[in-house]
Motif scaffolding. Structure first.
Motif, PDB file in Angstrom:
ATOM      1  N   LEU A  23       0.829  -1.197   0.000  1.00 15.34           N
ATOM      2  CA  LEU A  23       0.000   0.000   0.000  1.00 15.34           C
ATOM      3  C   LEU A  23       0.866   1.251   0.000  1.00 15.34           C
ATOM      4  O   LEU A  23       1.876   1.312   0.705  1.00 15.34           O
ATOM      5  CB  LEU A  23      -0.919   0.011   1.225  1.00 15.34           C
ATOM      6  N   PRO A  24       0.486   2.260  -0.736  1.00 15.26           N
ATOM      7  CA  PRO A  24       1.283   3.503  -0.787  1.00 15.26           C
ATOM      8  C   PRO A  24       0.971   4.417   0.395  1.00 15.26           C
ATOM      9  O   PRO A  24       0.486   5.536   0.237  1.00 15.26           O
ATOM     10  CB  PRO A  24       0.840   4.137  -2.102  1.00 15.26           C
ATOM     11  N   VAL A  25       1.230   3.925   1.595  1.00 11.18           N
ATOM     12  CA  VAL A  25       1.013   4.745   2.788  1.00 11.18           C
ATOM     13  C   VAL A  25       2.366   5.207   3.304  1.00 11.18           C
ATOM     14  O   VAL A  25       3.369   4.512   3.196  1.00 11.18           O
ATOM     15  CB  VAL A  25       0.255   3.950   3.877  1.00 11.18           C
ATOM     16  N   GLY A  26       2.399   6.384   3.860  1.00 11.46           N
ATOM     17  CA  GLY A  26       3.640   6.918   4.387  1.00 11.46           C
ATOM     18  C   GLY A  26       3.442   7.462   5.778  1.00 11.46           C
ATOM     19  O   GLY A  26       2.438   7.196   6.441  1.00 11.46           O
ATOM     20  N   GLY A  27       4.398   8.219   6.246  1.00 14.05           N
ATOM     21  CA  GLY A  27       4.314   8.776   7.577  1.00 14.05           C
ATOM     22  C   GLY A  27       4.912   7.851   8.613  1.00 14.05           C
ATOM     23  O   GLY A  27       5.711   6.959   8.307  1.00 14.05           O
ATOM     24  N   SER A  28       4.515   8.053   9.859  1.00 15.41           N
ATOM     25  CA  SER A  28       5.064   7.262  10.963  1.00 15.41           C
ATOM     26  C   SER A  28       4.488   5.860  10.954  1.00 15.41           C
ATOM     27  O   SER A  28       3.528   5.543  10.238  1.00 15.41           O
ATOM     28  CB  SER A  28       4.743   7.950  12.293  1.00 15.41           C
ATOM     29  N   ALA A  29       5.095   5.010  11.793  1.00 18.60           N
ATOM     30  CA  ALA A  29       4.605   3.642  11.910  1.00 18.60           C
ATOM     31  C   ALA A  29       3.193   3.618  12.467  1.00 18.60           C
ATOM     32  O   ALA A  29       2.351   2.818  12.034  1.00 18.60           O
ATOM     33  CB  ALA A  29       5.539   2.840  12.813  1.00 18.60           C
ATOM     34  N   VAL A  30       2.909   4.501  13.412  1.00 19.85           N
ATOM     35  CA  VAL A  30       1.563   4.560  13.986  1.00 19.85           C
ATOM     36  C   VAL A  30       0.543   4.921  12.922  1.00 19.85           C
ATOM     37  O   VAL A  30      -0.552   4.339  12.829  1.00 19.85           O
ATOM     38  CB  VAL A  30       1.530   5.577  15.146  1.00 19.85           C
ATOM     39  N   GLU A  31       0.880   5.867  12.071  1.00 13.89           N
ATOM     40  CA  GLU A  31      -0.024   6.277  11.010  1.00 13.89           C
ATOM     41  C   GLU A  31      -0.220   5.163   9.989  1.00 13.89           C
ATOM     42  O   GLU A  31      -1.326   4.934   9.492  1.00 13.89           O
ATOM     43  CB  GLU A  31       0.525   7.532  10.323  1.00 13.89           C
ATOM     44  N   THR A  32       0.866   4.442   9.682  1.00 18.29           N
ATOM     45  CA  THR A  32       0.759   3.338   8.725  1.00 18.29           C
ATOM     46  C   THR A  32      -0.154   2.252   9.257  1.00 18.29           C
ATOM     47  O   THR A  32      -1.005   1.716   8.530  1.00 18.29           O
ATOM     48  CB  THR A  32       2.159   2.753   8.446  1.00 18.29           C
ATOM     49  N   VAL A  33      -0.009   1.909  10.527  1.00 17.13           N
ATOM     50  CA  VAL A  33      -0.862   0.883  11.131  1.00 17.13           C
ATOM     51  C   VAL A  33      -2.316   1.354  11.142  1.00 17.13           C
ATOM     52  O   VAL A  33      -3.245   0.572  10.852  1.00 17.13           O
ATOM     53  CB  VAL A  33      -0.370   0.562  12.557  1.00 17.13           C
ATOM     54  N   ARG A  34      -2.561   2.608  11.463  1.00 14.30           N
ATOM     55  CA  ARG A  34      -3.932   3.122  11.516  1.00 14.30           C
ATOM     56  C   ARG A  34      -4.603   3.042  10.143  1.00 14.30           C
ATOM     57  O   ARG A  34      -5.752   2.600  10.015  1.00 14.30           O
ATOM     58  CB  ARG A  34      -3.923   4.566  12.008  1.00 14.30           C
ATOM     59  N   LYS A  35      -3.885   3.440   9.107  1.00 18.40           N
ATOM     60  CA  LYS A  35      -4.461   3.398   7.765  1.00 18.40           C
ATOM     61  C   LYS A  35      -4.679   1.967   7.296  1.00 18.40           C
ATOM     62  O   LYS A  35      -5.673   1.676   6.614  1.00 18.40           O
ATOM     63  CB  LYS A  35      -3.548   4.136   6.792  1.00 18.40           C
ATOM     64  N   ALA A  36      -3.745   1.077   7.636  1.00 11.53           N
ATOM     65  CA  ALA A  36      -3.892  -0.319   7.200  1.00 11.53           C
ATOM     66  C   ALA A  36      -5.081  -0.975   7.883  1.00 11.53           C
ATOM     67  O   ALA A  36      -5.830  -1.739   7.256  1.00 11.53           O
ATOM     68  CB  ALA A  36      -2.609  -1.084   7.505  1.00 11.53           C
ATOM     69  N   ARG A  37      -5.270  -0.699   9.151  1.00  9.00           N
ATOM     70  CA  ARG A  37      -6.382  -1.313   9.882  1.00  9.00           C
ATOM     71  C   ARG A  37      -7.726  -0.767   9.422  1.00  9.00           C
ATOM     72  O   ARG A  37      -8.768  -1.412   9.623  1.00  9.00           O
ATOM     73  CB  ARG A  37      -6.203  -1.094  11.379  1.00  9.00           C
ATOM     74  N   ALA A  38      -7.712   0.408   8.825  1.00  6.53           N
ATOM     75  CA  ALA A  38      -8.954   0.965   8.304  1.00  6.53           C
ATOM     76  C   ALA A  38      -9.368   0.302   6.998  1.00  6.53           C
ATOM     77  O   ALA A  38     -10.504   0.500   6.532  1.00  6.53           O
ATOM     78  CB  ALA A  38      -8.802   2.470   8.102  1.00  6.53           C
ATOM     79  N   ARG A  39      -8.466  -0.476   6.419  1.00  8.38           N
ATOM     80  CA  ARG A  39      -8.767  -1.136   5.143  1.00  8.38           C
ATOM     81  C   ARG A  39      -8.898  -2.633   5.385  1.00  8.38           C
ATOM     82  O   ARG A  39      -7.976  -3.280   5.904  1.00  8.38           O
ATOM     83  CB  ARG A  39      -7.663  -0.844   4.136  1.00  8.38           C
ATOM     84  N   ARG A  40      -9.977  -3.209   4.993  1.00  7.71           N
ATOM     85  CA  ARG A  40     -10.257  -4.624   5.235  1.00  7.71           C
ATOM     86  C   ARG A  40      -9.290  -5.516   4.446  1.00  7.71           C
ATOM     87  O   ARG A  40      -9.001  -5.265   3.277  1.00  7.71           O
ATOM     88  CB  ARG A  40     -11.699  -4.933   4.823  1.00  7.71           C
TER      89      ARG A  40
END
Length: 341
Positions: A23-40
């Motif tokens: 996934l093309p997510v960036g930022g901190s590790a916390v932000e990456t985990v938050r965005k990933a968990r929002a996607r099934r």
């Protein structure tokens, strides 16, 4: 939640995947985990290399890892094992590598070891590495090139690590086998001019012992992953773990066989040393016997008695010399025929 300061980029990689694609997510590790968990159907893979206690504590707080498992991952030097904590489980692998013998023909002290701890959860994988083998980084590149495998989620990462570790074990056994064959050829070579140094055999035995310490304890965890039910391991992945477990059993059998071969080779080498020493002692004894003949005769005639056989005879001296030579020749011939000389 922990802030980004717990995750320095020099020590960590944090990537999210969905359907096997990064996934093309960036930022901190916390932000990456938050965005990933929002996607099934997505999961996060965090990789750490020899983290500090603060770094590892930050990751533990992010995923709710058990304190005992976190302590094991931080201190390292753990026995290969699998420990389950609710829906999360920790798998410990001991990595063993040996460079090809063509690069290091002496085969002495080249074996290196490391550790990989893998935390596996329903939507995350955390790998903690100790040592310089760089297992996770190369596996990550390999899995990203195979989205079908990566689509199996965290279990795909765990299987890829287990598969790579066992492949390294097989490579080490091949290298050890080459070393054993070289020693065997030297021990049983009829033209060899010297014995094999036991230090070389003991070095191979020490390397096999270290390999056994990594292989034997790992058999039970791999059997569990291939037969038991885990939330993060789907049934289709268990077949792959069964294949890895079979290859690990092959390594274990080879280690036992190599150990027996080295013991037999060492016994044969020591036996040949003993035979060579006995042959040397026979030759020394035969030459001493030949020297003893003139020594005995000269010792007898060196005594200052007036009445001795042939003492005042004109031909006594040459006759005694001829007798000594004849006696020595007869003794030499007898020793040659008996194989002592």
């Amino acid at each position: 939640m922990p802030t980004a300061r717990h995750f320095p980029t020099a020590q960590m990689s944090c990537v999210a995947y969905a359907a096997g694609v990064r996934l093309p997510v960036g930022g901190s590790a916390v932000e990456t985990v938050r965005k990933a968990r929002a996607r099934r159907g997505s999961f996060v893979w965090i990789g750490l290399h020899e983290p500090t206690q603060e770094e590892l504590s930050g990751v533990a707080a992010l995923f709710g890892l058990h304190p005992l498992a976190v302590e094991d991952a931080f201190h390292a030097h753990q026995r290969p094992k699998l420990e389950r904590y609710g829906e999360t489980f920790l798998t410990v692998f001991k990595t063993i590598r040996h460079p090809p013998r063509k690069q290091h023909p002496t085969n002495t002290g080249q074996l290196t070891s490391g550790e990989v701890m893998v935390f596996t959860g329903p939507d995350f994988t955390v790998t903690v590495e100790h040592g310089d083998h760089g297992t996770s980084s190369s596996i990550q590149t390999e899995l990203e090139a195979a989205p079908a495998r990566m689509s199996n989620g965290p279990s795909a990462v765990l299987h890829a690590i287990a598969d790579r570790v066992v492949d390294d074990y097989l490579a080490v056994t091949e290298t050890l086998h080459e070393g054993i064959e070289e020693i065997e050829s030297e021990v049983f070579s009829h033209a060899r001019g010297h014995t094999v140094q036991p230090a070389r055999i003991y070095q191979l035995k020490r390397e096999m012992l270290e390999l056994a310490r990594a292989v034997v304890p790992l058999e039970q965890p791999l059997q569990a992953l291939s037969t038991q039910s885990f939330p993060a391991v789907p049934p289709q992945t268990q077949d792959y773990f069964r294949d890895v477990a079979d290859r690990l059993l092959q390594v274990s059998e080879q280690v036992d066989t190599f150990s027996d071969l080295l013991n037999s080779t060492l016994d044969a080498d020591l036996a040949q040393v003993a035979v060579a020493q006995n042959a040397d002692m026979r030759r020394i004894s035969a030459w001493l016997a030949l020297i003893a003949i003139p020594t005995m005769v000269c010792g007898i005639y060196g005594m200052n008695f007036d009445h001795m056989p042939e003492l005042h005879w004109r031909y006594g001296f040459p006759l005694i010399l001829a007798g000594i030579v004849v006696a020595c020749l007869l003794a030499y011939r007898a020793f040659r025929r008996s194989g002592w000389l």
